[in-house]
Design a protein around this motif. Structure first.
Motif, PDB file in Angstrom:
ATOM      1  N   LEU A  23      81.763  23.081 -16.367  1.00  0.00           N
ATOM      2  CA  LEU A  23      83.055  22.988 -16.873  1.00  0.00           C
ATOM      3  C   LEU A  23      83.274  22.191 -18.121  1.00  0.00           C
ATOM      4  N   VAL A  24      84.347  22.427 -19.098  1.00  0.00           N
ATOM      5  CA  VAL A  24      84.436  21.422 -20.288  1.00  0.00           C
ATOM      6  C   VAL A  24      84.670  20.171 -19.163  1.00  0.00           C
ATOM      7  N   PRO A  25      84.886  19.228 -19.836  1.00  0.00           N
ATOM      8  CA  PRO A  25      85.212  17.667 -20.010  1.00  0.00           C
ATOM      9  C   PRO A  25      86.461  17.498 -19.700  1.00  0.00           C
ATOM     10  N   THR A  26      87.538  18.276 -20.779  1.00  0.00           N
ATOM     11  CA  THR A  26      88.849  18.757 -20.680  1.00  0.00           C
ATOM     12  C   THR A  26      90.089  19.010 -19.524  1.00  0.00           C
ATOM     13  N   ARG A  65      81.137  17.117 -10.977  1.00  0.00           N
ATOM     14  CA  ARG A  65      81.531  15.663 -11.176  1.00  0.00           C
ATOM     15  C   ARG A  65      80.821  15.913 -12.270  1.00  0.00           C
ATOM     16  N   ALA A  66      81.716  14.935 -12.807  1.00  0.00           N
ATOM     17  CA  ALA A  66      81.837  14.046 -14.366  1.00  0.00           C
ATOM     18  C   ALA A  66      80.084  14.155 -14.552  1.00  0.00           C
ATOM     19  N   ARG A  67      79.407  14.626 -15.152  1.00  0.00           N
ATOM     20  CA  ARG A  67      77.912  14.331 -16.139  1.00  0.00           C
ATOM     21  C   ARG A  67      77.987  14.321 -17.758  1.00  0.00           C
ATOM     22  N   ALA A  68      76.837  13.076 -18.220  1.00  0.00           N
ATOM     23  CA  ALA A  68      76.172  13.427 -19.544  1.00  0.00           C
ATOM     24  C   ALA A  68      75.704  14.410 -19.801  1.00  0.00           C
ATOM     25  N   LEU A  69      76.182  15.399 -20.722  1.00  0.00           N
ATOM     26  CA  LEU A  69      74.811  16.346 -21.090  1.00  0.00           C
ATOM     27  C   LEU A  69      74.142  16.255 -21.698  1.00  0.00           C
ATOM     28  N   ALA A  70      72.783  16.756 -21.640  1.00  0.00           N
ATOM     29  CA  ALA A  70      71.513  16.356 -22.395  1.00  0.00           C
ATOM     30  C   ALA A  70      72.030  15.889 -24.134  1.00  0.00           C
ATOM     31  N   TYR A  71      71.980  17.164 -24.338  1.00  0.00           N
ATOM     32  CA  TYR A  71      72.578  17.321 -25.408  1.00  0.00           C
ATOM     33  C   TYR A  71      73.703  17.924 -25.731  1.00  0.00           C
ATOM     34  N   GLU A  72      74.232  17.858 -26.549  1.00  0.00           N
ATOM     35  CA  GLU A  72      75.478  18.501 -27.605  1.00  0.00           C
ATOM     36  C   GLU A  72      75.595  19.610 -27.872  1.00  0.00           C
ATOM     37  N   GLU A 123      78.209  22.356 -29.034  1.00  0.00           N
ATOM     38  CA  GLU A 123      79.611  23.302 -29.250  1.00  0.00           C
ATOM     39  C   GLU A 123      79.277  24.433 -28.733  1.00  0.00           C
ATOM     40  N   GLU A 124      81.099  24.652 -28.864  1.00  0.00           N
ATOM     41  CA  GLU A 124      81.554  25.423 -27.953  1.00  0.00           C
ATOM     42  C   GLU A 124      83.061  27.027 -28.789  1.00  0.00           C
ATOM     43  N   ARG A 125      83.394  27.620 -29.624  1.00  0.00           N
ATOM     44  CA  ARG A 125      84.264  27.973 -29.001  1.00  0.00           C
ATOM     45  C   ARG A 125      85.777  27.393 -28.188  1.00  0.00           C
ATOM     46  N   TYR A 126      86.742  26.624 -28.305  1.00  0.00           N
ATOM     47  CA  TYR A 126      87.908  26.380 -27.416  1.00  0.00           C
ATOM     48  C   TYR A 126      88.984  26.781 -27.119  1.00  0.00           C
ATOM     49  N   GLY A 127      89.428  27.206 -27.932  1.00  0.00           N
ATOM     50  CA  GLY A 127      90.461  27.664 -28.075  1.00  0.00           C
ATOM     51  C   GLY A 127      90.409  28.854 -29.736  1.00  0.00           C
ATOM     52  N   GLU A 128      91.572  27.801 -30.763  1.00  0.00           N
ATOM     53  CA  GLU A 128      91.383  28.417 -31.532  1.00  0.00           C
ATOM     54  C   GLU A 128      89.834  27.721 -32.621  1.00  0.00           C
ATOM     55  N   ARG A 129      89.769  26.548 -31.867  1.00  0.00           N
ATOM     56  CA  ARG A 129      88.720  26.142 -33.507  1.00  0.00           C
ATOM     57  C   ARG A 129      87.401  26.211 -32.235  1.00  0.00           C
ATOM     58  N   LYS A 130      86.383  25.231 -33.058  1.00  0.00           N
ATOM     59  CA  LYS A 130      84.880  24.551 -32.363  1.00  0.00           C
ATOM     60  C   LYS A 130      85.243  23.292 -31.999  1.00  0.00           C
ATOM     61  N   VAL A 131      84.352  23.406 -30.965  1.00  0.00           N
ATOM     62  CA  VAL A 131      84.433  21.981 -30.659  1.00  0.00           C
ATOM     63  C   VAL A 131      83.517  21.191 -29.718  1.00  0.00           C
ATOM     64  N   ARG A 132      82.774  20.548 -30.276  1.00  0.00           N
ATOM     65  CA  ARG A 132      81.247  19.335 -29.551  1.00  0.00           C
ATOM     66  C   ARG A 132      81.510  18.959 -28.262  1.00  0.00           C
ATOM     67  N   LEU A 174      87.301  32.523 -17.580  1.00  0.00           N
ATOM     68  CA  LEU A 174      87.370  31.191 -16.894  1.00  0.00           C
ATOM     69  C   LEU A 174      87.474  30.297 -18.314  1.00  0.00           C
ATOM     70  N   PRO A 175      88.317  30.427 -18.960  1.00  0.00           N
ATOM     71  CA  PRO A 175      88.780  29.520 -19.945  1.00  0.00           C
ATOM     72  C   PRO A 175      87.552  27.785 -19.773  1.00  0.00           C
ATOM     73  N   SER A 176      87.487  27.852 -18.488  1.00  0.00           N
ATOM     74  CA  SER A 176      87.249  26.243 -18.377  1.00  0.00           C
ATOM     75  C   SER A 176      85.987  26.331 -18.719  1.00  0.00           C
ATOM     76  N   MET A 177      84.748  27.531 -18.495  1.00  0.00           N
ATOM     77  CA  MET A 177      83.650  27.620 -18.345  1.00  0.00           C
ATOM     78  C   MET A 177      82.797  26.754 -19.224  1.00  0.00           C
ATOM     79  N   LEU A 178      82.363  26.191 -19.865  1.00  0.00           N
ATOM     80  CA  LEU A 178      81.225  25.671 -20.772  1.00  0.00           C
ATOM     81  C   LEU A 178      80.242  26.518 -21.344  1.00  0.00           C
ATOM     82  N   ARG A 179      79.530  26.466 -19.661  1.00  0.00           N
ATOM     83  CA  ARG A 179      77.827  26.946 -19.522  1.00  0.00           C
ATOM     84  C   ARG A 179      77.554  27.593 -17.880  1.00  0.00           C
TER      85      ARG A 179
END
Length: 160
Positions: free
Chosen positions: A21-24, A55-62, A64-73, A101-106
């Motif tokens: 899930l997105v960290p936000t 659980r909050a985790r650091a990602l192995a790599y960055e 980049e996804e569209r989140y709302g109106e802009r791309k976010v890393r 689901l809007p909070s789904m990153l991957r």
């Protein structure tokens, strides 16, 4: 006859959903997000068999996804796992529900064989075992290596 109908003679298939899930997403909102994920899994008319709270985790790599109106890393996210059983003919409905689901990153949704489920159960059992006998040889009490080896074998016998 109206409503949903599921052929109870069909075999349910086991699935595992690993997700980020997105960290936000705020910590206090995670239970609500988890409920949304479980509801998406239940779109296959199945049942949840295992869940790990995200659980909050650091990602192995960055990522980049569209989140709302802009791309976010993103460099972190909330990682969790849900295992469930469901009707294989409704797997597409589960996938579509997850993508909304809007909070789904991957996410990664895989089917599990009976052998894989067995290996997972063995690993989870081994992780919960507590060793009550110290594994360090105490020479002051004169315990031989054979006695220690026998005690270790006796402790591991239920696992093997």
């Amino acid at each position: 006859m109206s409503g949903l109908y599921m052929d109870t003679n069909k075999d349910l298939k086991s699935y595992e959903l690993a997700y980020i899930l997105v960290p936000t997403v705020a910590e206090e909102s995670l239970p609500l997000e988890l409920e949304g994920l479980k509801n998406a899994c239940l779109a296959s008319l199945g049942q949840i068999t295992h869940e790990e709270f995200p659980r909050a985790r650091a990602l192995a790599y960055e990522i980049e996804e569209r989140y709302g109106e802009r791309k976010v890393r993103f460099t972190s996210g909330h990682f969790g796992v849900i295992r469930f059983e469901g009707d294989p003919s409704l797997a597409l409905a589960t996938k579509e529900a997850l993508e909304k689901l809007p909070s789904m990153l991957r996410y990664l949704l895989v089917s599990l064989s009976k052998e894989e489920l067995s290996r997972i159960a063995e690993r989870e059992l081994a992780a919960t075992l507590v060793v009550e006998t110290p594994l360090v040889k105490d020479t002051s009490i004169g315990v031989s290596d054979e006695v220690i080896d026998k005690e270790i074998s006796d402790m591991l016998a239920p696992i093997i």
